[in-house]
Design an enzyme around this catalytic site. Structure first.
Site, mmCIF file in Angstrom:
data_model
loop_
_atom_site.group_PDB
_atom_site.id
_atom_site.type_symbol
_atom_site.label_atom_id
_atom_site.label_comp_id
_atom_site.label_asym_id
_atom_site.label_seq_id
_atom_site.Cartn_x
_atom_site.Cartn_y
_atom_site.Cartn_z
ATOM 1 N N HIS A 450 -14.962 87.134 39.806
ATOM 2 C CA HIS A 450 -15.536 85.896 38.791
ATOM 3 C C HIS A 450 -16.876 86.472 38.164
ATOM 4 O O HIS A 450 -16.578 85.449 37.191
ATOM 5 C CB HIS A 450 -16.331 84.547 39.782
ATOM 6 C CG HIS A 450 -15.392 84.458 40.641
ATOM 7 N ND1 HIS A 450 -15.232 84.514 41.985
ATOM 8 C CD2 HIS A 450 -14.082 83.011 40.399
ATOM 9 C CE1 HIS A 450 -13.927 83.963 42.375
ATOM 10 N NE2 HIS A 450 -13.098 83.083 41.744
ATOM 11 N N GLU A 697 -23.974 55.295 31.417
ATOM 12 C CA GLU A 697 -23.745 56.254 32.418
ATOM 13 C C GLU A 697 -23.877 54.571 33.922
ATOM 14 O O GLU A 697 -23.493 55.659 34.879
ATOM 15 C CB GLU A 697 -23.948 56.978 32.620
ATOM 16 C CG GLU A 697 -25.819 57.407 32.474
ATOM 17 C CD GLU A 697 -26.247 58.636 32.001
ATOM 18 O OE1 GLU A 697 -25.737 59.775 32.562
ATOM 19 O OE2 GLU A 697 -27.290 58.776 31.970
ATOM 20 N N ASP A 721 -22.041 60.567 35.828
ATOM 21 C CA ASP A 721 -22.886 59.556 36.828
ATOM 22 C C ASP A 721 -22.227 57.904 36.508
ATOM 23 O O ASP A 721 -21.819 57.406 37.496
ATOM 24 C CB ASP A 721 -24.508 59.075 35.628
ATOM 25 C CG ASP A 721 -24.906 60.668 35.873
ATOM 26 O OD1 ASP A 721 -24.671 60.720 37.655
ATOM 27 O OD2 ASP A 721 -25.892 60.788 35.283
ATOM 28 N N CYS A 768 -19.718 61.435 26.755
ATOM 29 C CA CYS A 768 -19.937 63.243 27.370
ATOM 30 C C CYS A 768 -19.592 63.358 28.419
ATOM 31 O O CYS A 768 -20.595 64.994 28.662
ATOM 32 C CB CYS A 768 -21.679 63.439 26.194
ATOM 33 S SG CYS A 768 -22.443 62.797 27.268
HETATM 34 C C1 PEP Z 1 -22.843 62.170 32.464
HETATM 35 O O1 PEP Z 1 -23.739 61.679 33.764
HETATM 36 O O2 PEP Z 1 -22.093 61.961 32.498
HETATM 37 C C2 PEP Z 1 -23.470 62.629 31.690
HETATM 38 C C3 PEP Z 1 -22.869 63.458 30.578
HETATM 39 O O3 PEP Z 1 -25.216 63.371 31.999
HETATM 40 P P1 PEP Z 1 -25.203 64.645 33.045
HETATM 41 O O4 PEP Z 1 -24.333 65.669 33.995
HETATM 42 O O5 PEP Z 1 -25.751 65.280 32.524
HETATM 43 O O6 PEP Z 1 -25.968 63.084 34.295
HETATM 44 MG MG MG Z 2 -26.094 61.437 33.024
#
Ligand code: PEP
Ligand code: MG
Length: 836
Positions: A450, A697, A721, A768
């Protein structure tokens, strides 16, 4: 909690077994004995009334497991059962397990809260350790329920025979997915390959079966939910055990490996392509010799070990998250497998048995058990499974370091270096900075370890398995390495350095050509521009992101600047980091997200306190709004980063995480305004029109997205989230992983609702969260109206390629179809069928 009854012809034996089990579970399980008969002349025998009294003394609604020695013990137990009231009878199970081993295993399983079926299954599987150690074939009897007239006659059995299609067989990652799925069910589940049989809920057992590509396994589930269990496993197998092999198995096997070493050169195994020349940094983390000490208190040792294991699991979880965010979820999955290895019931039982029976110190017991497990892997025929020994040792040593209180040596150095090590663990590798590490050379290891997979994902050239001669290289000595051929030049002269530099330049040029496609600006088939950006954890990730074709950074997770330190970074330090990222990106956009700590990202020095439900607690913007002493310096640093040192403007945007209400957004913006006023008063420069966006989120943010959209410049959807909050399913909890999927129709509707609100307010919306990096989702997100996708850098080429295949009207039609579907499976199948 399930209670246990030990029935034996000898009162002394029954007492002894209880004493042993009691020590193991520290009195946490109710164990009663029914040993011998009340005849001073003839004390050896069994008495049904004693058995009944013992059952009653430990009875609860969770049930009672009865373990017996032999002969009349079985008859007495069956008679005792008949004397019990009917409603109790149904909850008492007689078990064919061997008395001593079975009672130990049952006690441990009862202690961890296993139900009656699980406790019985553990007891019945208890001989496996001995059988394996003595190299005997697995006895069929282990899994055959006995006393069918009285026990378990209602238990359903379901079976399935599967051919494993994964190229590397059921290796660590698919095995982890398999074990995780099996653990979601109460039924006893075993997997059989030829003569060998394993507990499907134990990662070590499943992995040591060594199931290779094309081999057939038989999976048998016994218990009330056995049908559902088999169906889930069937589904998992149909999904290639959750493995996307295009990403995980680069074509390393095709790299040439030269047969012999030449003068001044070493020959290793080509593990990650690329050429590098640089000074050596020897990385030799050493653990002190483990001394075996006897006469130890086994309970204290067990406690000590549990604490160390728990700490190691927490660390691995953090590394998993970090790798997921910086490299990709496929590569991060290994750290989930590592957590399963540490929590493996077999491993735990084995070490506990040593502690109990030999009363030695925790370090020695753990060390011996880990070595033994690693040896089993190393002795397997298949090189892939042999390489898993390193994974076991990696996690084992992590626990040992905690037991011994030993720190890892630092990998910090003033200038970039070639890292030389005996072996590199996956967790070491995941934490390397590709900007500092020119290449990796290891004495041990294989191309499929890995650490090698991670090196490839990070774009670091690597040669592994080069032998012990590497240990003799002086720190700082210049070496050259070719990760395509496995060659290492120990003391290259000027001419060789020249040649290597030329080869490196050629290779880099070839790489550039190969990457050109992913470097091209992303657009759809009908030429609509979509921005494809990268998620980063620090400025040093920018170069790798750009090399994968990132058109900017859609998410800078600034919390990584706050990790691994004693106090929060100052405004000046933060500004330097943001400016470094700006410099690396040139004119490309950089979205800096303000601190998102709490939840799964605790920071000891920030004094977040203990919370019952950290994910529902004081995290992200909630924490920052209450801590202006942390928040204001960050806002000031971000504002200043929007202007370069030479006074020209930088393409920086600011994003608030975890916004759930309009009031929070307004408070955050007010704080930003304070920061602006302070800077203005101090005569410091910043962009007055800095774009301000928020992450979507939280379900509450989706519900009021129209109101939020009126007050921000953009939205970026955080599906990681958003999914956990919409589905009420912890994103890090394997048991609810089925629910915590962004393809859940409920989550998709939330995304649509957000996109509609953004469109109506005339602001752009991007994503994101992890879903943005899944090429299967690309046309769907395009069709929903997203115009920016930000992801772990290695996912960029595939997402750009997917975008090129779709026109916007086609994608919109697909989105309408998908939003009409009613399950994750239906969504996935539809998107798979639609893939171009
Ligand atoms: C998310 O919640 O999709 C996000 C991009 O933030 P993190 O993963 O840093 O909580
Ligand atoms: Mg998040």
């Amino acid at each position: 909690m399930v209670g246990l009854v030990v029935v034996s012809h000898s009162a002394t034996l029954a007492q002894g077994v209880r004493e042993l089990a009691d020590q193991m579970v520290q009195g946490q399980v109710q164990i009663a004995v029914a040993g011998g008969i009340d005849d001073p002349e003839q004390p050896i025998g069994t008495d049904p009334m004693k058995v009944m009294a013992a059952i009653e003394s430990v009875f609860s609604d969770d049930g009672v497991l009865v373990l017996m020695d032999l002969g009349s013990a079985l008859l007495s137990a069956e008679m005792a059962l008949e004397f019990l009231p009917e409603e109790q009878q149904a909850k008492v199970v007689l078990c064919a397990a061997p008395l001593v081993e079975g009672t130990m295993a049952a006690a441990v399983q009862a202690m961890v809260g296993g139900n009656l079926t699980r406790v019985k299954a553990e007891a019945e599987g208890a001989l496996t350790v001995k059988v394996t150690q003595l190299n005997l074939p697995a006895p069929e009897i282990i899994n055959v329920p006995v006393a069918q007239s009285t026990v378990e006659n209602s238990e359903e059995t379901h079976e399935i025979r599967l051919e494993v299609g994964n190229k590397m067989g059921l290796h660590a990652r698919p095995a982890a997915n398999f074990v995780r799925t099996a653990n979601q069910f109460q039924s006893e589940i075993r997997v059989r390959k030829g003569e060998k049989s394993a507990n499907a809920k134990s990662i070590n057992q499943v992995a040591t079966l060594g199931v290779r590509h094309g081999e057939t396994i038989l999976i048998t589930a016994v218990g009330a939910d056995s049908h559902a269990a088999i169906e889930a496993i069937k589904q998992l197998a149909a999904e290639n055990f959750g493995e996307n092999e295009q990403v995980t198995e680069p074509e390393v096997t095709e790299m040439a490996v030269l047969p012999t070493s030449k003068e001044g050169q070493l020959q290793g195994i080509a593990a990650s392509p690329g050429i590098a020349i640089g000074p050596v940094l020897q990385y030799r983390p050493k653990l002190p010799t483990i001394v075996r000490e006897t006469g130890k208190d086994s309970r204290a040792a067990w406690q000590q070990l549990q604490t160390a294991v728990q700490t190691a699991v927490t660390e691995l979880n953090a590394i998993q998250q970090q790798t997921e965010q910086q490299v990709g979820s496929e590569e991060a999955a290994i750290f989930e497998a590592h957590q399963l290895i540490l929590q493996d019931p077999d491993l735990q039982t084995a070490v506990q048995t040593i502690l109990e029976t030999e009363q030695i110190n925790a370090e020695a017991a753990w060390h011996e058990t880990i070595e033994e497990t690693a040896e089993k892997f190393a002795a397997m025929d298949d090189p892939y499974f042999q390489a898993r020994a390193a994974d076991v040792l990696d996690v084992g040593n992590r626990v040992l370091r905690h037991l011994l209180g030993v720190q890892m040596p630092s990998l910090e150095a003033e200038r970039p270096y070639v890292l030389v090590a005996a072996d590199l663990t996956p967790s070491d590798t995941a934490q390397l900075d590709p900007a500092r590490v020119l290449a990796i050379c290891t004495e041990l290891g294989g191309a499929t370890a890995h650490s090698a997979i991670l090196a490839r994902a990070l774009g670091i050239p690597a040669v592994v398995g080069a032998g012990h001669a590497l240990a003799d290289i002086d720190e700082g000595q210049m070496v050259g390495i070719d990760g395509r051929t496995g060659q290492i030049w120990l003391t290259p002269d000027d001419e060789q350095i020249g040649e290597l530099q030329a080869a490196r330049d050629d290779w880099q040029a070839a790489q550039q050509v190969a990457k050109a496609a992913s470097q091209a600006i992303a657009h759809t088939a009908d030429d609509v521009r979509i921005e494809v950006a990268a998620n980063i954890g620090g400025p040093h990730d920018v170069d790798v992101a750009l090399s994968f074709g990132a058109e900017g950074v859609g998410l800078f997770r600034t919390e990584f600047l706050f990790l691994d330190r004693q106090e929060a970074p100052s405004e000046v330090e933060q500004l330097a980091a943001y400016r470094q990222a700006v410099a690396g990106l040139g004119a490309r956009p950089l979205i800096i997200r303000t601190l998102d700590v709490g939840g799964d990202k605790p920071l000891p020095y920030l004094d977040l306190g203990e919370e019952e439900n950290p994910f529902l607690g004081w995290r992200g913007i909630r924490f920052c709004l209450d801590k202006p002493e942390i928040f204001l310096p960050q806002l000031r640093a971000i504002l200043q980063a929007s202007v370069r040192e030479d006074g020209t403007s930088a393409n920086v945007k600011l994003m608030f995480p975890m916004i759930g209400t309009l009031a929070e957004l307004r408070r955050a913006k007010a704080m930003l305004q304070t920061a602006r006023e302070q800077l203005q008063a101090e005569g410091k420069l910043f962009a007055a029109d800095l774009a301000v966006g928020i992450m979507i989120e939280l379900p509450s943010a989706v519900a009021v997205a129209d109101a939020l959209a009126a007050e921000v410049d953009f939205f970026s959807i955080g599906t990681n989230d958003l999914t956990q909050y919409v589905m009420a399913a912890d994103r890090g909890n394997a048991n609810v992983a089925e629910l915590a999927q962004a393809f859940q129709p409920a989550v998709l509707r939330m995304i649509r609702q957000t996109a509609v609100a953004a469109k109506q307010a005339n602001i752009w919306v991007g994503m994101c969260g992890e879903l943005a990096g899944n090429p299967l989702a690309t046309p769907l997100l395009l069709g929903l109206g997203l115009t920016e996708l930000s992801m772990a850098a290695p996912s960029i080429p595939a997402v750009k390629a997917a975008l090129r295949n779709w026109t916007v009207p086609e994608a919109e039609a697909l989105a309408v179809e998908v939003l009409g579907l009613d399950s994750v499976t239906a969504v996935q199948s539809h998107l798979e069928a639609a893939q171009k």
